[in-house]
Scaffold this motif. Structure first.
Motif, mmCIF file in Angstrom:
data_model
loop_
_atom_site.group_PDB
_atom_site.id
_atom_site.type_symbol
_atom_site.label_atom_id
_atom_site.label_comp_id
_atom_site.label_asym_id
_atom_site.label_seq_id
_atom_site.Cartn_x
_atom_site.Cartn_y
_atom_site.Cartn_z
ATOM 1 N N VAL A 235 -7.358 54.657 51.748
ATOM 2 C CA VAL A 235 -6.827 55.471 50.627
ATOM 3 C C VAL A 235 -5.928 55.340 51.478
ATOM 4 O O VAL A 235 -6.015 56.325 53.214
ATOM 5 C CB VAL A 235 -8.144 56.688 50.450
ATOM 6 C CG1 VAL A 235 -7.942 57.713 49.994
ATOM 7 C CG2 VAL A 235 -8.934 55.462 49.491
ATOM 8 N N ARG B 177 -3.169 59.483 51.951
ATOM 9 C CA ARG B 177 -2.399 60.612 51.690
ATOM 10 C C ARG B 177 -0.783 60.782 52.838
ATOM 11 O O ARG B 177 -1.123 60.969 54.010
ATOM 12 C CB ARG B 177 -2.974 61.650 51.365
ATOM 13 C CG ARG B 177 -2.498 63.300 51.566
ATOM 14 C CD ARG B 177 -3.322 64.086 51.589
ATOM 15 N NE ARG B 177 -4.618 63.693 50.484
ATOM 16 C CZ ARG B 177 -5.928 64.418 50.801
ATOM 17 N NH1 ARG B 177 -5.835 64.873 51.631
ATOM 18 N NH2 ARG B 177 -6.762 64.386 49.861
ATOM 19 N N LEU C 153 -13.306 56.103 47.929
ATOM 20 C CA LEU C 153 -13.077 57.102 47.141
ATOM 21 C C LEU C 153 -13.779 58.500 47.871
ATOM 22 O O LEU C 153 -13.329 59.498 48.602
ATOM 23 C CB LEU C 153 -13.025 56.776 46.252
ATOM 24 C CG LEU C 153 -11.335 56.482 45.776
ATOM 25 C CD1 LEU C 153 -11.834 56.160 44.003
ATOM 26 C CD2 LEU C 153 -10.101 57.229 45.896
ATOM 27 N N ARG D 91 -11.802 58.748 40.827
ATOM 28 C CA ARG D 91 -10.787 57.348 40.543
ATOM 29 C C ARG D 91 -9.709 58.279 40.105
ATOM 30 O O ARG D 91 -8.841 58.261 40.060
ATOM 31 C CB ARG D 91 -11.412 56.431 39.819
ATOM 32 C CG ARG D 91 -10.461 54.862 40.029
ATOM 33 C CD ARG D 91 -11.206 54.339 38.917
ATOM 34 N NE ARG D 91 -12.436 54.279 40.282
ATOM 35 C CZ ARG D 91 -12.957 52.808 40.026
ATOM 36 N NH1 ARG D 91 -13.355 52.300 38.795
ATOM 37 N NH2 ARG D 91 -14.695 52.232 40.408
ATOM 38 N N VAL E 102 -7.070 59.763 42.394
ATOM 39 C CA VAL E 102 -5.475 58.802 43.348
ATOM 40 C C VAL E 102 -4.202 58.909 42.061
ATOM 41 O O VAL E 102 -4.069 58.704 41.047
ATOM 42 C CB VAL E 102 -6.073 57.364 42.800
ATOM 43 C CG1 VAL E 102 -5.211 56.543 43.121
ATOM 44 C CG2 VAL E 102 -7.586 56.748 43.728
ATOM 45 N N TYR F 147 -1.083 53.199 42.511
ATOM 46 C CA TYR F 147 -1.869 51.960 43.762
ATOM 47 C C TYR F 147 -1.044 50.814 43.643
ATOM 48 O O TYR F 147 -0.136 50.983 43.244
ATOM 49 C CB TYR F 147 -2.966 51.678 41.597
ATOM 50 C CG TYR F 147 -3.666 52.747 40.991
ATOM 51 C CD1 TYR F 147 -4.271 52.882 41.503
ATOM 52 C CD2 TYR F 147 -2.820 52.392 39.539
ATOM 53 C CE1 TYR F 147 -5.582 53.516 40.837
ATOM 54 C CE2 TYR F 147 -3.657 53.324 39.578
ATOM 55 C CZ TYR F 147 -5.061 53.846 40.001
ATOM 56 O OH TYR F 147 -5.816 54.583 38.905
#
Length: 225
Positions: free
Chosen positions: A3, A5, A33, A40, A43, A46
């Protein structure tokens, strides 16, 4: 599974067990997550490896992301496994050659030219004998220095063509086989540039045919079909 950011990795979970990827993936997604306090639906996009690699592994990843893209209506970024290797090169040379063991005495490979902080691929990704790959990279690089990167370099060391590159002082840099962070960062760059796809358009780049297709077509040819 990772994950990210803003180019920062919040959580990464490697597939380092013998468990089938298909049964490992969804629990890994929940764990990643959950550790970030996200669901989910949070997000925004992907990023997924579109190949080349294991037929089963690539299919599982793409099918899963296709489903999420369809359900949540979020963009998808298709990333090359070889590019995820190439961006890990630490040496600053004009060219980067990334390769991975493709079995059957071959490697998956690609050549990249440095353009500032980014990489531009030269030609198509290939599945090729190790010696021929080394020769192809020599031709594409035009005599300039090359950074060689792989997570499983043994497939190339025994070839005579490689000895010539060693004599130039080149080596193979062993980079991480945990590619999710690199795939995520490449995906974020694609997202910022607007190079996105969707569930309908997403497709795999296997580079070569599956064993099942090879056997079927070869068998059909022998029987005149």
């Amino acid at each position: 599974m990772a994950v990210l950011r803003d180019q920062g990795v919040l959580k990464v979970l490697p597939h380092d067990s013998q468990e089938d990827y298909s049964t490992w993936l969804l629990p890994a997604v929940r764990e990643c997550l959950g550790a970030c306090g996200l669901g989910r639906q949070d997000v925004e996009a992907y990023a997924v490896a579109a190949g080349p690699g294991s037929f089963t592994g690539v299919r599982v990843g793409l099918t899963t992301v296709k489903a999420w893209g369809e359900v949540y209506g979020k963009p998808i970024l298709a990333v090359s496994r070889l590019e995820a290797l190439a961006v890990q090169a630490s040496e600053v040379t004009p060219y980067v050659a990334a390769f991975a063991d493709a079995r059957r005495g071959q490697v998956f490979g690609a050549a990249y030219r440095r353009e500032g902080k980014s990489l531009s691929r030269l030609g198509e990704e290939m599945v090729i004998a190790p010696g021929r790959f080394v020769e192809t990279i020599a031709e594409l690089s035009g005599g300039e220095s090359v950074s060689w990167v792989s997570s499983d370099s043994e497939s190339i060391f025994a070839d005579e063509a490689w000895k010539g590159r060693q004599n130039r002082g080149e080596r193979v840099e062993i980079v991480s086989s945990v590619l999710a962070p690199a795939i995520g960062r490449i995906g974020l760059a694609q997202l910022a540039a607007g190079r996105v796809t969707d569930a309908l358009s997403l497709d795999a780049n296997y580079v070569r045919r599956s064993d099942a297709e090879i056997f079927w077509k070869d068998g059909a040819a022998k029987h005149g079909r």
